[in-house]
Design a protein around this motif. Structure first.
Motif, PDB file in Angstrom:
ATOM      1  N   ALA A  30     -28.838 -31.460  -1.802  1.00 56.48           N
ATOM      2  CA  ALA A  30     -30.213 -31.818  -1.450  1.00 56.48           C
ATOM      3  C   ALA A  30     -30.263 -33.141  -0.696  1.00 56.48           C
ATOM      4  O   ALA A  30     -31.061 -33.311   0.235  1.00 56.48           O
ATOM      5  N   ALA A  31     -29.404 -34.084  -1.080  1.00 52.98           N
ATOM      6  CA  ALA A  31     -29.420 -35.411  -0.468  1.00 52.98           C
ATOM      7  C   ALA A  31     -29.058 -35.368   1.014  1.00 52.98           C
ATOM      8  O   ALA A  31     -29.497 -36.227   1.787  1.00 52.98           O
ATOM      9  N   LEU A  32     -28.284 -34.387   1.412  1.00 49.39           N
ATOM     10  CA  LEU A  32     -27.841 -34.320   2.804  1.00 49.39           C
ATOM     11  C   LEU A  32     -28.901 -33.774   3.756  1.00 49.39           C
ATOM     12  O   LEU A  32     -28.733 -33.841   4.975  1.00 49.39           O
ATOM     13  N   ARG A  33     -29.967 -33.202   3.216  1.00 41.96           N
ATOM     14  CA  ARG A  33     -31.113 -32.717   4.009  1.00 41.96           C
ATOM     15  C   ARG A  33     -30.673 -31.727   5.088  1.00 41.96           C
ATOM     16  O   ARG A  33     -31.135 -31.765   6.238  1.00 41.96           O
ATOM     17  N   MET A  34     -29.788 -30.837   4.713  1.00 42.97           N
ATOM     18  CA  MET A  34     -29.287 -29.845   5.662  1.00 42.97           C
ATOM     19  C   MET A  34     -30.365 -28.809   5.977  1.00 42.97           C
ATOM     20  O   MET A  34     -31.119 -28.383   5.092  1.00 42.97           O
ATOM     21  N   GLU A  35     -30.418 -28.396   7.224  1.00 43.97           N
ATOM     22  CA  GLU A  35     -31.342 -27.350   7.629  1.00 43.97           C
ATOM     23  C   GLU A  35     -30.675 -25.991   7.494  1.00 43.97           C
ATOM     24  O   GLU A  35     -29.451 -25.860   7.585  1.00 43.97           O
ATOM     25  N   ALA A  36     -31.477 -24.965   7.269  1.00 33.79           N
ATOM     26  CA  ALA A  36     -30.951 -23.604   7.216  1.00 33.79           C
ATOM     27  C   ALA A  36     -30.200 -23.307   8.510  1.00 33.79           C
ATOM     28  O   ALA A  36     -30.646 -23.658   9.606  1.00 33.79           O
ATOM     29  N   ALA A  55     -24.940 -22.459   0.334  1.00 31.19           N
ATOM     30  CA  ALA A  55     -25.402 -21.316   1.126  1.00 31.19           C
ATOM     31  C   ALA A  55     -26.578 -20.647   0.430  1.00 31.19           C
ATOM     32  O   ALA A  55     -27.570 -20.259   1.074  1.00 31.19           O
ATOM     33  N   ARG A  56     -26.495 -20.503  -0.882  1.00 31.98           N
ATOM     34  CA  ARG A  56     -27.594 -19.914  -1.654  1.00 31.98           C
ATOM     35  C   ARG A  56     -28.847 -20.793  -1.640  1.00 31.98           C
ATOM     36  O   ARG A  56     -29.965 -20.306  -1.435  1.00 31.98           O
ATOM     37  N   ASP A  57     -28.659 -22.095  -1.840  1.00 35.84           N
ATOM     38  CA  ASP A  57     -29.803 -22.992  -2.038  1.00 35.84           C
ATOM     39  C   ASP A  57     -30.398 -23.518  -0.744  1.00 35.84           C
ATOM     40  O   ASP A  57     -31.591 -23.836  -0.695  1.00 35.84           O
ATOM     41  N   HIS A  58     -29.576 -23.636   0.313  1.00 32.56           N
ATOM     42  CA  HIS A  58     -30.039 -24.280   1.542  1.00 32.56           C
ATOM     43  C   HIS A  58     -29.872 -23.413   2.787  1.00 32.56           C
ATOM     44  O   HIS A  58     -30.253 -23.853   3.881  1.00 32.56           O
ATOM     45  N   GLY A  59     -29.295 -22.229   2.652  1.00 32.57           N
ATOM     46  CA  GLY A  59     -29.169 -21.338   3.801  1.00 32.57           C
ATOM     47  C   GLY A  59     -28.127 -21.758   4.815  1.00 32.57           C
ATOM     48  O   GLY A  59     -28.180 -21.334   5.967  1.00 32.57           O
ATOM     49  N   ILE A  60     -27.169 -22.585   4.384  1.00 35.10           N
ATOM     50  CA  ILE A  60     -26.112 -23.005   5.313  1.00 35.10           C
ATOM     51  C   ILE A  60     -25.048 -21.912   5.415  1.00 35.10           C
ATOM     52  O   ILE A  60     -24.993 -20.979   4.606  1.00 35.10           O
ATOM     53  N   GLY A  61     -24.187 -22.037   6.400  1.00 36.75           N
ATOM     54  CA  GLY A  61     -23.004 -21.190   6.513  1.00 36.75           C
ATOM     55  C   GLY A  61     -21.791 -22.071   6.663  1.00 36.75           C
ATOM     56  O   GLY A  61     -21.911 -23.282   6.904  1.00 36.75           O
ATOM     57  N   GLY A  62     -20.617 -21.477   6.526  1.00 39.36           N
ATOM     58  CA  GLY A  62     -19.454 -22.324   6.696  1.00 39.36           C
ATOM     59  C   GLY A  62     -18.160 -21.658   6.333  1.00 39.36           C
ATOM     60  O   GLY A  62     -18.106 -20.479   5.969  1.00 39.36           O
ATOM     61  N   THR A  63     -17.099 -22.466   6.406  1.00 39.06           N
ATOM     62  CA  THR A  63     -15.736 -22.012   6.170  1.00 39.06           C
ATOM     63  C   THR A  63     -15.030 -22.977   5.240  1.00 39.06           C
ATOM     64  O   THR A  63     -15.152 -24.198   5.398  1.00 39.06           O
ATOM     65  N   GLY A  64     -14.289 -22.432   4.288  1.00 34.41           N
ATOM     66  CA  GLY A  64     -13.456 -23.229   3.407  1.00 34.41           C
ATOM     67  C   GLY A  64     -12.003 -22.857   3.570  1.00 34.41           C
ATOM     68  O   GLY A  64     -11.670 -21.677   3.735  1.00 34.41           O
ATOM     69  N   ILE A  65     -11.132 -23.856   3.532  1.00 33.40           N
ATOM     70  CA  ILE A  65      -9.687 -23.664   3.653  1.00 33.40           C
ATOM     71  C   ILE A  65      -9.036 -24.235   2.400  1.00 33.40           C
ATOM     72  O   ILE A  65      -9.312 -25.372   2.020  1.00 33.40           O
ATOM     73  N   ASP A  66      -8.153 -23.448   1.756  1.00 33.39           N
ATOM     74  CA  ASP A  66      -7.483 -23.967   0.570  1.00 33.39           C
ATOM     75  C   ASP A  66      -6.088 -23.361   0.442  1.00 33.39           C
ATOM     76  O   ASP A  66      -5.864 -22.198   0.804  1.00 33.39           O
ATOM     77  N   MET A  67      -5.155 -24.154  -0.100  1.00 27.62           N
ATOM     78  CA  MET A  67      -3.762 -23.727  -0.238  1.00 27.62           C
ATOM     79  C   MET A  67      -3.540 -22.783  -1.406  1.00 27.62           C
ATOM     80  O   MET A  67      -2.500 -22.119  -1.475  1.00 27.62           O
ATOM     81  N   SER A  68      -4.465 -22.720  -2.343  1.00 20.65           N
ATOM     82  CA  SER A  68      -4.263 -21.903  -3.543  1.00 20.65           C
ATOM     83  C   SER A  68      -4.767 -20.479  -3.321  1.00 20.65           C
ATOM     84  O   SER A  68      -5.970 -20.272  -3.118  1.00 20.65           O
ATOM     85  N   PRO A  69      -3.895 -19.486  -3.406  1.00 19.51           N
ATOM     86  CA  PRO A  69      -4.392 -18.113  -3.298  1.00 19.51           C
ATOM     87  C   PRO A  69      -5.311 -17.738  -4.453  1.00 19.51           C
ATOM     88  O   PRO A  69      -6.278 -16.982  -4.267  1.00 19.51           O
ATOM     89  N   ASP A 105     -21.816 -29.142  11.534  1.00 20.66           N
ATOM     90  CA  ASP A 105     -22.802 -30.158  11.171  1.00 20.66           C
ATOM     91  C   ASP A 105     -22.306 -31.074  10.065  1.00 20.66           C
ATOM     92  O   ASP A 105     -22.654 -32.260  10.023  1.00 20.66           O
ATOM     93  N   VAL A 106     -21.518 -30.512   9.151  1.00 22.34           N
ATOM     94  CA  VAL A 106     -20.945 -31.280   8.044  1.00 22.34           C
ATOM     95  C   VAL A 106     -19.473 -30.909   7.946  1.00 22.34           C
ATOM     96  O   VAL A 106     -19.127 -29.726   7.858  1.00 22.34           O
ATOM     97  N   ALA A 107     -18.604 -31.913   7.955  1.00 15.81           N
ATOM     98  CA  ALA A 107     -17.165 -31.712   7.777  1.00 15.81           C
ATOM     99  C   ALA A 107     -16.758 -32.432   6.498  1.00 15.81           C
ATOM    100  O   ALA A 107     -16.971 -33.646   6.377  1.00 15.81           O
ATOM    101  N   ALA A 108     -16.181 -31.699   5.543  1.00 13.26           N
ATOM    102  CA  ALA A 108     -15.973 -32.235   4.202  1.00 13.26           C
ATOM    103  C   ALA A 108     -14.529 -32.105   3.758  1.00 13.26           C
ATOM    104  O   ALA A 108     -13.851 -31.119   4.064  1.00 13.26           O
ATOM    105  N   CYS A 109     -14.090 -33.103   3.014  1.00 10.71           N
ATOM    106  CA  CYS A 109     -12.855 -33.028   2.243  1.00 10.71           C
ATOM    107  C   CYS A 109     -13.155 -33.727   0.926  1.00 10.71           C
ATOM    108  O   CYS A 109     -13.161 -34.961   0.853  1.00 10.71           O
TER     109      CYS A 109
END
Length: 248
Positions: A30-36, A55-69, A105-109
């Motif tokens: 919520a603090a990031l004020r992301m738009e759908a 995605a559920r709460d704010h209507g965003i889309g995106g991709t996640g990358i992780d080493m753990s299967p 719009d947002v790049a996260a680690c």
């Protein structure tokens, strides 16, 4: 390609693989004020809770990358359960060096800055995927108070006192990299307890189910030592937070 097995055993029941609670994760979203329709890249996405709930709460889309299967598979299932599998994608792979095909719009680690060799390298990596005016999210430990000795720092699972900064120094370091700190959400004691203590029941149940597994002695040793180690060292000295940055 995988993370060390002790993590996939001890955190297999976790939805969030760092000391932030679901409420705090929602507060951050919520603090990031992301738009759908905003696009988010999450390097080290774990079991996908951040992308799926946002995605559920704010209507965003995106991709996640992780080493753990294992965690990547859990992220796929979480996306289906929350009805957002059409908006978020999870990839089993090495996030180190990953750059989005199109600016986000947002790049996260959040909690995996080792992928860039530390905070500065990870910020630089994330910025390569970021649109102009976008937000970088960094999740990182900090010292609540400086350990009195290197032995105490190692008890917190740091390599040395120099591995982490006090909170004011960490915030100042972002400025030296040329960024404004525009938000932060810090883990509280309950978040730390839920992250750490939840591992203990998971490990005990794994041991009961796999008494003859060759990995059982390591899990047993970890379960025996971790409650006292955590209460003695990490709980008293180490903080953790997610920091939102924008290029000056």
């Amino acid at each position: 390609m995988d993370i060390p097995r002790i993590f996939t055993v001890s955190e297999s029941a976790h939805r969030i693989h760092n000391p932030i609670t679901a409420d705090k994760l929602a507060t951050l979203g919520a603090a990031l004020r992301m738009e759908a329709g905003a696009r988010v890249l999450d390097l080290g996405s774990g079991s996908g809770e951040m992308l799926c709930t946002w995605a559920r709460d704010h209507g965003i889309g995106g991709t996640g990358i992780d080493m753990s299967p294992l965690f990547t598979a859990q992220a796929h299932r979480r996306a289906v359960a929350l009805g957002v599998a059409d908006r978020v994608t999870f990839v089993h792979g090495d996030a180190a060096g990953h750059v989005a095909a199109a600016p986000v719009d947002v790049a996260a680690c959040v909690g995996a800055t080792w992928i860039g060799g530390g905070v500065a390298g990870t910020v630089a990596l994330l910025e390569r995927s970021l649109r102009a005016g976008g937000i970088i999210l960094i999740g990182e430990p900090f010292w609540r108070r400086l350990p009195p000795s290197e032995a105490v720092a190692k008890g917190c699972l740091a390599g040395a006192i120099a591995d982490f900064l006090l909170l004011p120094d960490l915030l100042a370091s972002f400025g030296r990299l040329g960024f404004d700190v525009v938000e932060m959400v810090l883990a509280d004691q309950d978040g730390w307890d839920r992250y750490e203590a939840a591992k203990w029941l998971t490990m005990r149940r794994w041991l009961d189910a796999h008494p003859d597994d060759a990995f059982a002695p390591e899990v047993r040793a970890t379960l025996t030592a971790e409650p006292v180690r955590y209460a003695t060292f990490t709980r008293e000295h180490l903080g953790w937070g997610v920091f939102a940055l924008m290029r000056r």
